[in-house]
Scaffold this motif. Sequence first.
Motif, PDB file in Angstrom:
ATOM      1  N   ILE A  21       0.838  -1.208   0.000  1.00 11.71           N
ATOM      2  CA  ILE A  21       0.000   0.000   0.000  1.00 11.71           C
ATOM      3  C   ILE A  21       0.872   1.256   0.000  1.00 11.71           C
ATOM      4  O   ILE A  21       0.411   2.351  -0.308  1.00 11.71           O
ATOM      5  N   GLY A  22       2.155   1.106   0.356  1.00 13.65           N
ATOM      6  CA  GLY A  22       3.050   2.262   0.412  1.00 13.65           C
ATOM      7  C   GLY A  22       3.322   2.756   1.807  1.00 13.65           C
ATOM      8  O   GLY A  22       3.787   3.889   2.006  1.00 13.65           O
ATOM      9  N   LEU A  23       3.051   1.914   2.817  1.00 12.62           N
ATOM     10  CA  LEU A  23       3.319   2.284   4.211  1.00 12.62           C
ATOM     11  C   LEU A  23       4.499   1.472   4.740  1.00 12.62           C
ATOM     12  O   LEU A  23       4.923   0.478   4.147  1.00 12.62           O
ATOM     13  N   ASN A  24       5.025   1.890   5.882  1.00 15.15           N
ATOM     14  CA  ASN A  24       6.180   1.253   6.508  1.00 15.15           C
ATOM     15  C   ASN A  24       5.694   0.201   7.503  1.00 15.15           C
ATOM     16  O   ASN A  24       5.060   0.531   8.497  1.00 15.15           O
ATOM     17  N   LYS A  25       6.024  -1.066   7.252  1.00 17.86           N
ATOM     18  CA  LYS A  25       5.500  -2.144   8.112  1.00 17.86           C
ATOM     19  C   LYS A  25       6.084  -2.109   9.529  1.00 17.86           C
ATOM     20  O   LYS A  25       5.596  -2.796  10.419  1.00 17.86           O
ATOM     21  N   HIS A  26       7.135  -1.316   9.739  1.00 12.00           N
ATOM     22  CA  HIS A  26       7.759  -1.237  11.065  1.00 12.00           C
ATOM     23  C   HIS A  26       7.198  -0.089  11.917  1.00 12.00           C
ATOM     24  O   HIS A  26       7.554   0.042  13.082  1.00 12.00           O
ATOM     25  N   LYS A  27       6.343   0.727  11.328  1.00 11.50           N
ATOM     26  CA  LYS A  27       5.774   1.866  12.071  1.00 11.50           C
ATOM     27  C   LYS A  27       4.407   1.520  12.644  1.00 11.50           C
ATOM     28  O   LYS A  27       3.677   0.706  12.082  1.00 11.50           O
ATOM     29  N   LYS A  28       4.076   2.162  13.761  1.00 14.52           N
ATOM     30  CA  LYS A  28       2.729   1.991  14.310  1.00 14.52           C
ATOM     31  C   LYS A  28       1.713   2.533  13.300  1.00 14.52           C
ATOM     32  O   LYS A  28       1.937   3.582  12.671  1.00 14.52           O
ATOM     33  N   ASN A  52     -10.008  -8.282   2.092  1.00 13.14           N
ATOM     34  CA  ASN A  52      -9.668  -9.255   3.135  1.00 13.14           C
ATOM     35  C   ASN A  52      -9.280  -8.515   4.410  1.00 13.14           C
ATOM     36  O   ASN A  52      -8.099  -8.417   4.762  1.00 13.14           O
ATOM     37  N   MET A  53     -10.295  -8.020   5.120  1.00 13.18           N
ATOM     38  CA  MET A  53     -10.043  -7.199   6.299  1.00 13.18           C
ATOM     39  C   MET A  53      -9.260  -7.929   7.399  1.00 13.18           C
ATOM     40  O   MET A  53      -8.368  -7.336   8.016  1.00 13.18           O
ATOM     41  N   PRO A  54      -9.538  -9.213   7.696  1.00 15.32           N
ATOM     42  CA  PRO A  54      -8.762  -9.875   8.753  1.00 15.32           C
ATOM     43  C   PRO A  54      -7.252  -9.846   8.521  1.00 15.32           C
ATOM     44  O   PRO A  54      -6.479  -9.708   9.465  1.00 15.32           O
ATOM     45  N   GLU A  55      -6.826  -9.930   7.260  1.00 16.80           N
ATOM     46  CA  GLU A  55      -5.388  -9.839   6.947  1.00 16.80           C
ATOM     47  C   GLU A  55      -4.837  -8.479   7.335  1.00 16.80           C
ATOM     48  O   GLU A  55      -3.755  -8.372   7.912  1.00 16.80           O
ATOM     49  N   VAL A  56      -5.580  -7.430   7.011  1.00 20.61           N
ATOM     50  CA  VAL A  56      -5.130  -6.061   7.295  1.00 20.61           C
ATOM     51  C   VAL A  56      -5.095  -5.812   8.800  1.00 20.61           C
ATOM     52  O   VAL A  56      -4.170  -5.171   9.320  1.00 20.61           O
ATOM     53  N   LEU A  57      -6.083  -6.332   9.517  1.00 20.29           N
ATOM     54  CA  LEU A  57      -6.156  -6.096  10.959  1.00 20.29           C
ATOM     55  C   LEU A  57      -4.905  -6.594  11.676  1.00 20.29           C
ATOM     56  O   LEU A  57      -4.491  -6.031  12.696  1.00 20.29           O
ATOM     57  N   LYS A  58      -4.299  -7.641  11.167  1.00 15.88           N
ATOM     58  CA  LYS A  58      -3.084  -8.172  11.799  1.00 15.88           C
ATOM     59  C   LYS A  58      -1.854  -7.306  11.530  1.00 15.88           C
ATOM     60  O   LYS A  58      -0.786  -7.550  12.074  1.00 15.88           O
ATOM     61  N   ASN A  59      -2.012  -6.287  10.683  1.00 16.64           N
ATOM     62  CA  ASN A  59      -0.900  -5.391  10.349  1.00 16.64           C
ATOM     63  C   ASN A  59      -0.991  -4.044  11.057  1.00 16.64           C
ATOM     64  O   ASN A  59      -0.108  -3.198  10.872  1.00 16.64           O
ATOM     65  N   VAL A  60      -2.067  -3.811  11.802  1.00 16.26           N
ATOM     66  CA  VAL A  60      -2.259  -2.476  12.393  1.00 16.26           C
ATOM     67  C   VAL A  60      -2.292  -2.552  13.920  1.00 16.26           C
ATOM     68  O   VAL A  60      -2.431  -3.627  14.502  1.00 16.26           O
ATOM     69  N   ASP A  61      -2.164  -1.376  14.555  1.00 10.52           N
ATOM     70  CA  ASP A  61      -2.088  -1.297  16.026  1.00 10.52           C
ATOM     71  C   ASP A  61      -3.349  -0.728  16.656  1.00 10.52           C
ATOM     72  O   ASP A  61      -3.531  -0.818  17.871  1.00 10.52           O
TER      73      ASP A  61
END
Length: 363
Positions: A180-187, A252-261
Amino acid sequence: MKVIVSGGGTGGHIYPALALIKEVKKREPNAEFLYIGTEKGLENTLVKREGIPFKTIEITGFKRKLSIENIKTVIRFLKGVTRSKRLIKEFKPDIVIGTGGYVCGPVVYAATKLKIATIVHEQNSVPGLTNKFLSKYVDKVATSFKESHSFFPKDKVVYTGNPRATEAVLVEEVDRLTNIGLNKHKKTVLIVGGSRGARPINDAFLEVLKVASTRDYQFLYVTGEVHYDRVNEKVQEHGNPGNIKVEPFIHNMPEVLKNVDLIVARAGATTLAEVTAIGLPSILIPSPYVTNNHQEKNARTLSDNGAAILKLEKEMSGEILLKEIDDILLNEEKWQQMHQAALKQGMPEAGKNMFELMKELIK
């Protein structure tokens, strides 16, 4: 095992049905399914996309006030029962399950008259008209909130949870942020208003877009298809900040939910099942436009237990929203408390619970 499933109108009735089908297939690979919905409903798209056999009946919902349209609805209901009986006799199911929405009314009712095992699944803390009606006839009522139990016959209620919770827990963890263009290491905070979006949530965020762009954490902002162009244009006007990405819809919202805080969302039952199953802190802004104000009642089951912050739409502003996000994402102790409280509210075994209830009734 042969199973007929019926539910429709909104994703809140359809996604739990699809999650249940996946769970049963996992446990009984030879199980056969038939999904009965309406031609015009969202289920026509979502169920067919999953490759599940799909048949339709014609039915509309009851108006809550006296209306000539209700007489037509009764006629459609009776015709729907007749067609449902024909489909049931052709398919010969071991059990019929309704997950809410007016389409499951004729289907499940027909099954009870044919002496076939039946369950209705109620996702919300306040049930809809269809499930309340069907509860008089079915074998069991599976629930997602204990608060709904008082609406149903006591001897029929089984507290199973929402099968979508199991799907959220078991979904494979994959990096959805980098693409998506975001940093997977950031909150990351996910802001979402449901499949059609929610303009008041969009407007609140747009108020503080400039300030939000200076935060060290990042935003994944799902607007809904209807609002995407307007919101994206505003973000572009602010220089398309690197920490804010806008998407019209995520499948696929459940996949995304595991990537966010953190998630900012409406308080639909499916969303709450997912976030509690994985312990995701939430800021909930219930839709005031739903039957019996059930979203606010859903949300209070989390906020009263420290798992969510509840904000009514009428008291929402961009400044308040950003402050609440800061208070959670910039305070590790508060985030951990909300995370643990959410996990305590979760029902990750919901799919298994439903499957075992089905097996029990088939016996």
